[in-house]
Design an enzyme around this catalytic site. Sequence first.
Site, PDB file in Angstrom:
ATOM      1  N   GLY A 201       1.010  -1.202   0.123  1.00  0.00           N
ATOM      2  CA  GLY A 201      -0.131   0.106  -0.144  1.00  0.00           C
ATOM      3  C   GLY A 201       0.926   1.141   0.020  1.00  0.00           C
ATOM      4  O   GLY A 201       1.727   1.073   0.695  1.00  0.00           O
TER       5      GLY A 201
ATOM      6  N   ASP B 268       2.972  -1.394  11.303  1.00  0.00           N
ATOM      7  CA  ASP B 268       3.289  -2.593  11.666  1.00  0.00           C
ATOM      8  C   ASP B 268       4.461  -3.653  11.658  1.00  0.00           C
ATOM      9  O   ASP B 268       4.353  -4.870  11.394  1.00  0.00           O
ATOM     10  CB  ASP B 268       1.866  -3.464  11.123  1.00  0.00           C
ATOM     11  CG  ASP B 268       2.212  -3.536   9.642  1.00  0.00           C
ATOM     12  OD1 ASP B 268       2.934  -2.957   9.056  1.00  0.00           O
ATOM     13  OD2 ASP B 268       1.300  -4.011   9.178  1.00  0.00           O
TER      14      ASP B 268
ATOM     15  N   ASP C  66       0.736   1.569   8.441  1.00  0.00           N
ATOM     16  CA  ASP C  66       0.270   1.029   9.528  1.00  0.00           C
ATOM     17  C   ASP C  66       1.048   0.778  10.842  1.00  0.00           C
ATOM     18  O   ASP C  66       0.749   0.560  11.521  1.00  0.00           O
ATOM     19  CB  ASP C  66       0.036  -0.565   9.125  1.00  0.00           C
ATOM     20  CG  ASP C  66      -1.092  -0.239   7.805  1.00  0.00           C
ATOM     21  OD1 ASP C  66      -1.854   0.267   7.689  1.00  0.00           O
ATOM     22  OD2 ASP C  66      -0.900  -1.417   7.215  1.00  0.00           O
TER      23      ASP C  66
ATOM     24  N   ASP D  51       5.864  -5.397   5.414  1.00  0.00           N
ATOM     25  CA  ASP D  51       6.499  -6.776   5.553  1.00  0.00           C
ATOM     26  C   ASP D  51       6.498  -7.670   4.298  1.00  0.00           C
ATOM     27  O   ASP D  51       7.208  -8.690   4.380  1.00  0.00           O
ATOM     28  CB  ASP D  51       6.188  -7.288   6.884  1.00  0.00           C
ATOM     29  CG  ASP D  51       4.492  -7.423   7.122  1.00  0.00           C
ATOM     30  OD1 ASP D  51       3.907  -7.075   6.098  1.00  0.00           O
ATOM     31  OD2 ASP D  51       4.199  -7.862   8.168  1.00  0.00           O
TER      32      ASP D  51
ATOM     33  N   THR E 181       4.888   2.280   5.097  1.00  0.00           N
ATOM     34  CA  THR E 181       3.422   1.752   5.299  1.00  0.00           C
ATOM     35  C   THR E 181       2.765   2.807   6.398  1.00  0.00           C
ATOM     36  O   THR E 181       3.284   2.965   7.538  1.00  0.00           O
ATOM     37  CB  THR E 181       3.180   0.307   5.650  1.00  0.00           C
ATOM     38  OG1 THR E 181       2.020   0.039   6.286  1.00  0.00           O
ATOM     39  CG2 THR E 181       4.324  -0.216   6.729  1.00  0.00           C
TER      40      THR E 181
ATOM     41  N   ARG F 291       0.554  -5.069  -4.891  1.00  0.00           N
ATOM     42  CA  ARG F 291       0.732  -6.240  -4.196  1.00  0.00           C
ATOM     43  C   ARG F 291       1.138  -7.492  -5.170  1.00  0.00           C
ATOM     44  O   ARG F 291      -0.046  -7.139  -6.124  1.00  0.00           O
ATOM     45  CB  ARG F 291      -0.161  -6.482  -3.152  1.00  0.00           C
ATOM     46  CG  ARG F 291      -0.228  -5.417  -2.075  1.00  0.00           C
ATOM     47  CD  ARG F 291      -1.128  -5.723  -0.793  1.00  0.00           C
ATOM     48  NE  ARG F 291      -1.083  -4.533  -0.047  1.00  0.00           N
ATOM     49  CZ  ARG F 291      -1.917  -3.406   0.150  1.00  0.00           C
ATOM     50  NH1 ARG F 291      -2.829  -3.551  -1.301  1.00  0.00           N
ATOM     51  NH2 ARG F 291      -2.148  -2.637   0.823  1.00  0.00           N
TER      52      ARG F 291
ATOM     53  N   ARG G  53      -4.684  -2.091   9.096  1.00  0.00           N
ATOM     54  CA  ARG G  53      -4.751  -3.533   8.601  1.00  0.00           C
ATOM     55  C   ARG G  53      -5.022  -4.148   9.958  1.00  0.00           C
ATOM     56  O   ARG G  53      -5.841  -4.313  10.608  1.00  0.00           O
ATOM     57  CB  ARG G  53      -3.519  -3.972   8.072  1.00  0.00           C
ATOM     58  CG  ARG G  53      -3.497  -5.203   7.013  1.00  0.00           C
ATOM     59  CD  ARG G  53      -2.351  -5.549   6.192  1.00  0.00           C
ATOM     60  NE  ARG G  53      -1.105  -5.369   6.764  1.00  0.00           N
ATOM     61  CZ  ARG G  53       0.130  -6.168   6.345  1.00  0.00           C
ATOM     62  NH1 ARG G  53      -0.028  -6.957   5.451  1.00  0.00           N
ATOM     63  NH2 ARG G  53       1.189  -5.880   6.992  1.00  0.00           N
TER      64      ARG G  53
HETATM   65  O1  F6P Z   1      -1.289  -1.433   4.488  1.00  0.00           O
HETATM   66  C1  F6P Z   1      -1.674  -0.264   4.238  1.00  0.00           C
HETATM   67  C2  F6P Z   1      -3.311  -0.224   3.961  1.00  0.00           C
HETATM   68  O2  F6P Z   1      -3.648   1.129   3.970  1.00  0.00           O
HETATM   69  C3  F6P Z   1      -3.864  -0.888   5.278  1.00  0.00           C
HETATM   70  O3  F6P Z   1      -3.986  -0.062   6.358  1.00  0.00           O
HETATM   71  C4  F6P Z   1      -5.244  -1.219   4.645  1.00  0.00           C
HETATM   72  O4  F6P Z   1      -5.677  -2.393   5.325  1.00  0.00           O
HETATM   73  C5  F6P Z   1      -4.788  -1.824   3.277  1.00  0.00           C
HETATM   74  O5  F6P Z   1      -3.523  -1.064   3.118  1.00  0.00           O
HETATM   75  C6  F6P Z   1      -5.862  -1.339   2.094  1.00  0.00           C
HETATM   76  O6  F6P Z   1      -5.067  -1.842   1.031  1.00  0.00           O
HETATM   77  P1  F6P Z   1      -6.034  -1.400  -0.484  1.00  0.00           P
HETATM   78  O7  F6P Z   1      -6.093  -0.063  -0.698  1.00  0.00           O
HETATM   79  O8  F6P Z   1      -5.058  -2.164  -1.351  1.00  0.00           O
HETATM   80  O9  F6P Z   1      -7.419  -2.140  -0.452  1.00  0.00           O
END
Ligand code: F6P
Length: 330
Positions: free
Chosen positions: A22, A141, A139, A115, A137, A84, A183
């Site tokens: 992300g 995390d 997050d 990660d 990120t 991703r 997340r």
């Molecule tokens: O990892 C970053 C993040 O924004 C998370 O907080 C969220 O769960 C996820 O990506 C959402 O991803 P996408 O925009 O691909 O749905």
Amino acid sequence: MSEITKKATKPVKSIAVLTSGGDAPGMNACLRAVVRSALKHGLEVFFVNDGYRGLVEGDIHPVIDRNFVKDIINRGGTIIQSGRLPEFAKPEIQKKAIQQLKRRNIDSLVAIGGDGTYRGLLALSKLGVKCIGLPATIDNDIASTDYTIGFDTCLNTICDCVDKIRDTSSSHQRCSLIEVMGRHCGDLAVFAGIAEGVEAVITYDYKIPEDEFMNDLRELEKKKKHHAIVLVSENLLDIHELAKKVERETGFECKAEVLGRLQRGGKPSAFDRILASKLGNHAIETLLAGRSCRVCGVIHNVVEDIDIDEALAMPRDRKENLTKLLDILR
Ligand code: F6P
């Protein structure tokens, strides 16, 4: 300095850089630092479009000069796109990436992401690529760094939104349930909860039993508090259903707000730009010092690099737990 030392060849000659996962504010600042630092040290630099997909499909391009990254330190998102690629876990896909790098004589890869990005790097390291991971990120995390690039900006964006919702929530004497990203990590909710002095925070690791939660909201009237803000981490519960329940059980009019992807956008904070710049430069210094299969991070305010597998195995509870503050101050 002896002749031999002077003539010693660099442990790396050419690097590719990509952003993955992300997107996060500060990825551009990090890309800029990697590119400028590498060029300064005389390395050949390539950028990869769209993360691991671009690596596998050969969407790899030379960086002609430092102007490639001009005027991006203040820009959100990532100018080289991100994504991703779950298929990258397959060895046959990884081999395709290796072929693309070999074809261009690229010996090193710097990947900016989370990660999942680190796991891809670990696989490539085992296949002989000199890899460095940089944590970006929203997050926060990643256990191997106190803060990830993008977290601070996102936190400030959330606080800005909560401030605005609070204005109308208090005018109408409502309870506002606000879902934030992260997340499976509660840092955004917990840090924003402290910064905003909210009535309650609900995350994976930090929950109060539902009857206690409802009771706390009912008790607010007695404390002469006529509105409430509650932050809820995403992927945990349906806040629209919870809002209906709050209305039924507490007498509060309750509104659910999902902040969504606006949390990921916007120009990076000064903190994130500086963090990104420090880490991007450290990635190149690490490679030039002959270390690879490493990730960089900031631990107790010092920029460090550690083995990728060690980073992936680190427990998240190594970091400071701020939930105590929520308990005391709410
Ligand atoms: O990892 C970053 C993040 O924004 C998370 O907080 C969220 O769960 C996820 O990506 C959402 O991803 P996408 O925009 O691909 O749905």
